[in-house]
Design a protein around this motif. Structure first.
Motif, PDB file in Angstrom:
ATOM      1  N   ASN A  71       1.029  -1.210  -0.021  1.00 30.20           N
ATOM      2  CA  ASN A  71       0.047  -0.040  -0.027  1.00 30.20           C
ATOM      3  C   ASN A  71       0.801   1.304  -0.032  1.00 30.20           C
ATOM      4  OD1 ASN A  71      -3.195   0.436   0.602  1.00 30.20           O
ATOM      5  ND2 ASN A  71      -1.846   2.149   1.052  1.00 30.20           N
ATOM      6  N   ASP A  72       1.918   1.316  -0.866  1.00 26.56           N
ATOM      7  CA  ASP A  72       2.675   2.311  -0.934  1.00 26.56           C
ATOM      8  C   ASP A  72       2.128   3.520  -1.666  1.00 26.56           C
ATOM      9  OD1 ASP A  72       4.894   4.097  -1.276  1.00 26.56           O
ATOM     10  OD2 ASP A  72       6.000   2.886  -2.674  1.00 26.56           O
ATOM     11  N   THR A  73       1.150   4.422  -1.069  1.00 28.04           N
ATOM     12  CA  THR A  73       0.609   5.636  -1.804  1.00 28.04           C
ATOM     13  C   THR A  73       1.413   6.703  -1.114  1.00 28.04           C
ATOM     14  OG1 THR A  73      -0.726   5.622   0.018  1.00 28.04           O
ATOM     15  CG2 THR A  73      -1.600   4.657  -2.012  1.00 28.04           C
ATOM     16  N   ILE A  74       2.276   6.639  -0.142  1.00 28.85           N
ATOM     17  CA  ILE A  74       2.690   7.850   0.539  1.00 28.85           C
ATOM     18  C   ILE A  74       4.407   7.934   0.789  1.00 28.85           C
ATOM     19  CG2 ILE A  74       2.468   9.848   2.372  1.00 28.85           C
ATOM     20  CD1 ILE A  74      -0.393   8.549   2.711  1.00 28.85           C
ATOM     21  N   ALA A  75       4.593   6.617   1.248  1.00 26.74           N
ATOM     22  CA  ALA A  75       6.184   6.456   1.987  1.00 26.74           C
ATOM     23  C   ALA A  75       7.056   6.901   0.717  1.00 26.74           C
ATOM     24  CB  ALA A  75       6.101   4.947   2.416  1.00 26.74           C
ATOM     25  N   SER A  76       6.798   6.352  -0.407  1.00 24.69           N
ATOM     26  CA  SER A  76       7.933   6.610  -1.652  1.00 24.69           C
ATOM     27  C   SER A  76       8.041   8.131  -1.824  1.00 24.69           C
ATOM     28  CB  SER A  76       7.516   5.806  -2.908  1.00 24.69           C
ATOM     29  OG  SER A  76       7.931   4.587  -2.529  1.00 24.69           O
ATOM     30  N   LEU A  77       6.799   9.077  -1.499  1.00 26.10           N
ATOM     31  CA  LEU A  77       6.872  10.211  -1.968  1.00 26.10           C
ATOM     32  C   LEU A  77       7.500  10.941  -0.815  1.00 26.10           C
ATOM     33  CD1 LEU A  77       3.150  11.507  -2.223  1.00 26.10           C
ATOM     34  CD2 LEU A  77       5.005  11.627  -3.699  1.00 26.10           C
ATOM     35  N   MET A  78       7.680  10.360   0.579  1.00 28.29           N
ATOM     36  CA  MET A  78       8.171  10.966   1.830  1.00 28.29           C
ATOM     37  C   MET A  78       9.666  10.720   1.635  1.00 28.29           C
ATOM     38  SD  MET A  78       6.000  12.797   3.312  1.00 28.29           S
ATOM     39  CE  MET A  78       5.102  13.104   1.740  1.00 28.29           C
ATOM     40  N   ASN A  79      10.122   9.735   0.998  1.00 33.29           N
ATOM     41  CA  ASN A  79      11.778   9.391   0.894  1.00 33.29           C
ATOM     42  C   ASN A  79      12.099   9.836  -0.123  1.00 33.29           C
ATOM     43  OD1 ASN A  79      11.340   7.365  -0.651  1.00 33.29           O
ATOM     44  ND2 ASN A  79      11.175   5.823   0.737  1.00 33.29           N
ATOM     45  N   ARG A  80      11.318  10.786  -1.176  1.00 32.73           N
ATOM     46  CA  ARG A  80      11.763  11.214  -2.408  1.00 32.73           C
ATOM     47  C   ARG A  80      11.995  10.475  -3.446  1.00 32.73           C
ATOM     48  NH1 ARG A  80      12.533  13.507   2.282  1.00 32.73           N
ATOM     49  NH2 ARG A  80      11.587  15.516   2.585  1.00 32.73           N
ATOM     50  N   SER A  81      11.758   8.972  -3.280  1.00 33.50           N
ATOM     51  CA  SER A  81      11.952   8.095  -4.657  1.00 33.50           C
ATOM     52  C   SER A  81      10.788   8.351  -5.573  1.00 33.50           C
ATOM     53  CB  SER A  81      12.187   6.788  -4.078  1.00 33.50           C
ATOM     54  OG  SER A  81      10.942   6.300  -3.288  1.00 33.50           O
ATOM     55  N   ARG A  82       9.903   9.117  -5.341  1.00 35.73           N
ATOM     56  CA  ARG A  82       8.737   9.354  -6.346  1.00 35.73           C
ATOM     57  C   ARG A  82       8.328  10.840  -5.990  1.00 35.73           C
ATOM     58  NH1 ARG A  82       3.637   7.423  -5.307  1.00 35.73           N
ATOM     59  NH2 ARG A  82       4.421   5.424  -4.475  1.00 35.73           N
ATOM     60  N   LYS A  83       7.782  11.511  -7.136  1.00 32.34           N
ATOM     61  CA  LYS A  83       7.645  12.805  -7.030  1.00 32.34           C
ATOM     62  C   LYS A  83       6.017  13.083  -6.834  1.00 32.34           C
ATOM     63  CE  LYS A  83      11.446  15.366  -8.862  1.00 32.34           C
ATOM     64  NZ  LYS A  83      11.996  14.559  -9.531  1.00 32.34           N
ATOM     65  N   GLU A  84       5.451  12.253  -7.660  1.00 29.95           N
ATOM     66  CA  GLU A  84       3.694  12.653  -7.417  1.00 29.95           C
ATOM     67  C   GLU A  84       3.133  11.378  -6.800  1.00 29.95           C
ATOM     68  OE1 GLU A  84       2.068  15.398  -8.550  1.00 29.95           O
ATOM     69  OE2 GLU A  84       4.073  16.073  -9.085  1.00 29.95           O
ATOM     70  N   PRO A  85       1.916  11.521  -5.760  1.00 29.22           N
ATOM     71  CA  PRO A  85       1.040  10.453  -5.544  1.00 29.22           C
ATOM     72  C   PRO A  85       0.431   9.678  -6.538  1.00 29.22           C
ATOM     73  CG  PRO A  85       0.347  12.755  -4.969  1.00 29.22           C
ATOM     74  CD  PRO A  85       1.432  12.970  -5.684  1.00 29.22           C
ATOM     75  N   VAL A  86       0.506   8.268  -6.303  1.00 28.93           N
ATOM     76  CA  VAL A  86      -0.517   7.661  -7.091  1.00 28.93           C
ATOM     77  C   VAL A  86      -1.291   6.954  -6.643  1.00 28.93           C
ATOM     78  CG1 VAL A  86       0.194   6.278  -9.470  1.00 28.93           C
ATOM     79  CG2 VAL A  86       1.938   7.210  -8.251  1.00 28.93           C
ATOM     80  N   ALA A  87      -2.575   6.804  -6.947  1.00 31.05           N
ATOM     81  CA  ALA A  87      -3.504   5.795  -6.296  1.00 31.05           C
ATOM     82  C   ALA A  87      -3.199   4.419  -6.827  1.00 31.05           C
ATOM     83  CB  ALA A  87      -4.762   6.207  -6.618  1.00 31.05           C
ATOM     84  N   LEU A  88      -3.365   3.446  -6.187  1.00 32.97           N
ATOM     85  CA  LEU A  88      -3.362   2.121  -6.530  1.00 32.97           C
ATOM     86  C   LEU A  88      -4.390   1.307  -6.942  1.00 32.97           C
ATOM     87  CD1 LEU A  88      -1.311   0.820  -3.229  1.00 32.97           C
ATOM     88  CD2 LEU A  88      -0.329   1.467  -5.243  1.00 32.97           C
TER      89      LEU A  88
END
Ligand SMILES: *Cc1c(COP(=O)(O)O)cnc(C)c1O
Length: 368
Positions: free
Chosen positions: A227-244
């Motif tokens: 359920n990685d909707t936010i964690a990868s945003l917070m560690n900056r490995s992703r730039k935009e939130p994506v719904a699953l």
């Protein structure tokens, strides 16, 4: 005397004293680890026991303020959607406030949590495919919104996107930590839709602004890999939130494939120091058991996610071993029977004819 979340009435949405509802929520213990911290060399590891709130989760802080606000507004009933803990909390506070409560349940919500809502007297509907198919979810939300406007009722969902007032109650977790641990360095927070995480970010930011405090802890968002909707945003490995398309974690309470508060978290983060961590379901179940067996803390799987995240961060050298670290334990062990069966089942409990015949065996096992 004012207690719990109402101690901080100046920092949350104003509610007149006659509408404040309290069942003993908030003011939860911050317990220092006795064993787990030592094992990994952390001298100041603390657990914030949100599982000890009256209905068994931190959602009581939300429900207390949301229900009080409904009373203040003269609303006739509370409408909600829930997979478990939000519904139990709202059902409890609605009962105390004398308000009717209708809850639409996510298809497959754990029966233990459903039963708790039913015992509090809420009107419950489990809806086929709700929380699974988008079209069904949209229809449920539309119907609830219509009911709310046509019958002067309030739709309450534990996310800022839907209930910005009630969610301010959850910020009191940050106020309590800030007051008790003036030099807290890191806080680990589990996330599903992200409302809890946003509350902790906003709570610390508010505390700094109002109390002229120099406190600036790193707030870690911990999510199950499925359920990685936010964690990868917070560690900056992703730039935009994506719904699953679908959530694949089995952790009850954290299966939130839609974005809910992710966008608001993005707007909030310049004010806080943040990080994001992903953990596997297996790690979470392991730390649920460890919390019980090494610390005496009885929580549901979601309540062990923060500790699993801390362990991952510590192994990456992200944690200063001398500074105070807090893990939120968000929900009670009694909530999820199915998860408990992974640790101990009825077959594990031995039934013997006489104790005498097993004495020698016990001696070997325990005193060896
Ligand atoms: C609701 C809940 C969470 C997650 O909260 P979100 O606001 O959805 O991120 C975590 N743990 C428990 C026990 C919960 O009930």
């Amino acid at each position: 005397m004012l207690k719990g979340i109402w101690t901080y009435r100046e920092l949350i949405h104003p509610i007149a004293p006659e509408f404040q509802v309290a069942l003993g929520e908030g003011n939860t213990p911050l317990v220092k680890a006795r064993n787990i911290g030592n094992k990994i060399g952390l001298e100041n590891l603390y657990f914030k026991l949100e599982n000890l709130n009256p209905s068994g989760s931190y959602k009581d802080r939300f429900a207390a303020l949301a229900v009080a606000n409904c009373l203040q507004q003269g609303k006739k009933a509370i409408l909600a959607t829930s997979s478990g803990n939000t519904g139990a909390a709202l059902a409890a506070y609605a009962a105390a406030a004398g308000l009717k409560c209708i809850i639409c349940l996510v298809d497959g919500a754990p029966f233990g949590k459903v039963q708790q809502m039913g015992v509090y007297g809420a009107e419950l509907l489990m809806i086929k495919d709700f929380g699974i198919s988008d079209s069904c979810t949209i229809e449920v939300m539309e119907t609830l919104r219509e009911l709310a406007t046509e019958h002067d009722s309030s739709l309450e969902i534990s996310a800022y996107k839907f209930s910005p007032i009630g969610m301010q109650g959850v910020q009191t977790i940050a106020f309590e930590i800030a007051e008790e641990l003036e030099d807290v360095d890191q806080v680990f927070v589990p996330a599903g839709g992200g409302g809890l995480y946003l509350s902790i970010l906003r709570g610390f930011a508010k505390w700094k602004a109002h109390k002229q405090s120099g406190l600036n802890p790193t707030i870690h968002c911990v999510q199950p890999e499925g359920n990685d909707t936010i964690a990868s945003l917070m560690n900056r490995s992703r730039k935009e939130p994506v719904a699953l398309p679908t959530s694949t974690t089995k952790i009850s309470g954290l299966q939130v494939s839609s974005l809910l508060d992710a966008e608001a978290i993005m707007e909030q983060t310049p004010f806080n120091d943040t990080d994001g961590i992903l953990v596997s379901d297996e790690e979470v179940f392991y730390y649920q058991k460890l919390l019980a067996q090494e610390e005496g803390i009885y929580c549901e799987p979601a309540g062990a996610v923060a500790l699993a995240g801390l362990m991952a961060a510590a192994s990456l050298g992200k944690v200063d071993p001398k500074k105070p670290v807090v893990c939120l334990v968000t929900g009670h062990g009694f909530k999820d029977q199915q998860a408990l069966n992974k640790i101990y089942t009825q077959q594990d409990c031995r039934y013997v004819d006489t104790v005498k015949q097993t004495k020698e065996e016990l001696v070997k096992k325990i005193y060896k």
